[in-house]
Design an enzyme around this catalytic site. Sequence first.
Site, PDB file in Angstrom:
ATOM      1  N   TYR A  10      12.209  34.443  -0.006  1.00  0.00           N
ATOM      2  CA  TYR A  10      12.788  33.425  -0.895  1.00  0.00           C
ATOM      3  C   TYR A  10      13.983  33.962  -1.686  1.00  0.00           C
ATOM      4  O   TYR A  10      15.118  33.485  -1.534  1.00  0.00           O
ATOM      5  CB  TYR A  10      11.688  32.917  -1.822  1.00  0.00           C
ATOM      6  CG  TYR A  10      12.124  31.998  -2.933  1.00  0.00           C
ATOM      7  CD1 TYR A  10      13.062  30.985  -2.735  1.00  0.00           C
ATOM      8  CD2 TYR A  10      11.560  32.123  -4.204  1.00  0.00           C
ATOM      9  CE1 TYR A  10      13.431  30.129  -3.757  1.00  0.00           C
ATOM     10  CE2 TYR A  10      11.915  31.273  -5.233  1.00  0.00           C
ATOM     11  CZ  TYR A  10      12.862  30.278  -5.008  1.00  0.00           C
ATOM     12  OH  TYR A  10      13.228  29.431  -6.038  1.00  0.00           O
ATOM     13  N   GLY A  35       8.432  36.407   5.119  1.00  0.00           N
ATOM     14  CA  GLY A  35       9.812  35.942   5.236  1.00  0.00           C
ATOM     15  C   GLY A  35      10.011  35.013   6.422  1.00  0.00           C
ATOM     16  O   GLY A  35       9.121  34.835   7.270  1.00  0.00           O
ATOM     17  N   ALA A  72      11.287  43.964  -0.849  1.00  0.00           N
ATOM     18  CA  ALA A  72      10.100  43.870   0.009  1.00  0.00           C
ATOM     19  C   ALA A  72       8.850  44.284  -0.757  1.00  0.00           C
ATOM     20  O   ALA A  72       8.725  45.435  -1.174  1.00  0.00           O
ATOM     21  CB  ALA A  72      10.288  44.749   1.243  1.00  0.00           C
ATOM     22  N   ALA A  73       7.932  43.332  -0.951  1.00  0.00           N
ATOM     23  CA  ALA A  73       6.690  43.631  -1.673  1.00  0.00           C
ATOM     24  C   ALA A  73       5.704  42.494  -1.476  1.00  0.00           C
ATOM     25  O   ALA A  73       6.090  41.360  -1.170  1.00  0.00           O
ATOM     26  CB  ALA A  73       6.959  43.817  -3.162  1.00  0.00           C
ATOM     27  N   THR A 115       9.524  43.092 -12.067  1.00  0.00           N
ATOM     28  CA  THR A 115       8.886  41.867 -12.543  1.00  0.00           C
ATOM     29  C   THR A 115       8.531  41.956 -14.024  1.00  0.00           C
ATOM     30  O   THR A 115       8.283  43.053 -14.557  1.00  0.00           O
ATOM     31  CB  THR A 115       7.586  41.604 -11.753  1.00  0.00           C
ATOM     32  OG1 THR A 115       6.857  40.521 -12.336  1.00  0.00           O
ATOM     33  CG2 THR A 115       6.681  42.825 -11.752  1.00  0.00           C
ATOM     34  N   TYR A 139      -0.702  44.331  -9.069  1.00  0.00           N
ATOM     35  CA  TYR A 139       0.672  43.967  -8.686  1.00  0.00           C
ATOM     36  C   TYR A 139       1.662  44.501  -9.711  1.00  0.00           C
ATOM     37  O   TYR A 139       2.628  45.199  -9.371  1.00  0.00           O
ATOM     38  CB  TYR A 139       0.810  42.448  -8.552  1.00  0.00           C
ATOM     39  CG  TYR A 139       2.243  41.984  -8.524  1.00  0.00           C
ATOM     40  CD1 TYR A 139       3.081  42.339  -7.466  1.00  0.00           C
ATOM     41  CD2 TYR A 139       2.770  41.212  -9.564  1.00  0.00           C
ATOM     42  CE1 TYR A 139       4.416  41.940  -7.449  1.00  0.00           C
ATOM     43  CE2 TYR A 139       4.094  40.806  -9.542  1.00  0.00           C
ATOM     44  CZ  TYR A 139       4.910  41.170  -8.486  1.00  0.00           C
ATOM     45  OH  TYR A 139       6.226  40.776  -8.481  1.00  0.00           O
ATOM     46  N   ARG A 219       6.563  28.970 -19.713  1.00  0.00           N
ATOM     47  CA  ARG A 219       7.101  30.061 -18.912  1.00  0.00           C
ATOM     48  C   ARG A 219       8.625  29.964 -18.873  1.00  0.00           C
ATOM     49  O   ARG A 219       9.217  28.912 -19.142  1.00  0.00           O
ATOM     50  CB  ARG A 219       6.539  30.031 -17.474  1.00  0.00           C
ATOM     51  CG  ARG A 219       5.033  30.277 -17.389  1.00  0.00           C
ATOM     52  CD  ARG A 219       4.678  31.691 -17.771  1.00  0.00           C
ATOM     53  NE  ARG A 219       3.243  31.956 -17.666  1.00  0.00           N
ATOM     54  CZ  ARG A 219       2.397  31.859 -18.667  1.00  0.00           C
ATOM     55  NH1 ARG A 219       2.824  31.479 -19.868  1.00  0.00           N
ATOM     56  NH2 ARG A 219       1.114  32.139 -18.500  1.00  0.00           N
ATOM     57  N   ARG A 280      -7.136  29.617 -17.123  1.00  0.00           N
ATOM     58  CA  ARG A 280      -7.432  30.736 -16.235  1.00  0.00           C
ATOM     59  C   ARG A 280      -7.415  32.027 -17.043  1.00  0.00           C
ATOM     60  O   ARG A 280      -6.575  32.204 -17.922  1.00  0.00           O
ATOM     61  CB  ARG A 280      -6.413  30.812 -15.090  1.00  0.00           C
ATOM     62  CG  ARG A 280      -6.497  29.660 -14.115  1.00  0.00           C
ATOM     63  CD  ARG A 280      -5.504  29.800 -12.989  1.00  0.00           C
ATOM     64  NE  ARG A 280      -4.127  29.767 -13.472  1.00  0.00           N
ATOM     65  CZ  ARG A 280      -3.078  29.520 -12.698  1.00  0.00           C
ATOM     66  NH1 ARG A 280      -3.244  29.307 -11.409  1.00  0.00           N
ATOM     67  NH2 ARG A 280      -1.859  29.497 -13.195  1.00  0.00           N
ATOM     68  N   GLY A 282      -6.556  35.472 -18.375  1.00  0.00           N
ATOM     69  CA  GLY A 282      -5.355  36.301 -18.328  1.00  0.00           C
ATOM     70  C   GLY A 282      -4.051  35.541 -18.409  1.00  0.00           C
ATOM     71  O   GLY A 282      -2.979  36.153 -18.371  1.00  0.00           O
TER      72      GLY A 282
END
Length: 323
Positions: A10, A35, A72-73, A115, A139, A219, A280, A282
């Site tokens: 993306y 991808g 890439a992750a 991130t 993550y 957010r 949720r 967290g």
Amino acid sequence: MILICGGAGYIGSHVNKQLNGQGYDTVVFDNLVYGHQQAVKWGKFVQGDLSCMDDIEEVFKCNAIEAVIHLAAYAYVGESVSDPEKYYFNNVVNTLNLLHVMKKYNCKKIIFSSTCATYGETTKVPITEDMVQNPVNPYGKTKLIVEQIFRDYEKAYGFSFVALRYFNAAGADPEGEIGESHCPETHIIPLVLDAASGKRPYIEVYGADYETHDGSCIRDYIHVSDLADAHVCALRYLESKGESGFFNLGNDRGTSVLEIIQTVKKITSREFVVKKRERRTGDPAMLVGCSQKAEEILGWVPKYADIETIVRHAWQWHENAEF
């Protein structure tokens, strides 16, 4: 030549388009697990995996790579909790493979897709780069580990890096050539658009009793094309011998989940069912980033700051998606 690892994803595909539009030659390296090869409409495509040193070395052997953009992750938070080994191997070990080959071929400029998850659950907003990093899931931990690895590679081997800490990527290419397509889809805007288009029967809102103006989580959403532009700015910064550093990429403003839903209804002129669920674990009430450092040092200026533009571009892609 610029190597884009994860360039069929993306964000990576938008970065690839921006770089080519600015006159850069690119090589997209992607294993296509998440991808889409159809998204690689510019530059050269090489299918390969960062877990395979031979695959990486072949790219460097056949192309004069001057810098690397590493996107890439694996990035599903819940999966990282249930299967952390998968994330540590893919996100950390594979990055070490990439850095090993870069060092061998004397390519020492890298831009890293980090991130805001490296900060963990913060109580202060907006989030700035000097705040404590305490990720609460594997993550986020993998991304923080890689950031620390870059510091060591800079000191020991002379690498130069820019780590870009994304907030919530959203939207799609304004020209409609590429967009967002995940499987499974977890991002709020495409999920709400699915409800608007009838692809899902309703949209769920997790938590309507937060201490926010409408009770739902807030957010920081940033247009994916603005994210891509930040990578171009970061590349030029490293080319001009700028110092390595860490930069937040956000909108400096927040949008609630219920505001996203109302914006989608306005843009699409469609109604759909909204179901409110329990919070949720967290999920903090508010996550908003400060991007002042990126603007001042990288010269980055977001073009698509308002949520209506982000949703409009996403809807345009959603209705005409090729993949």
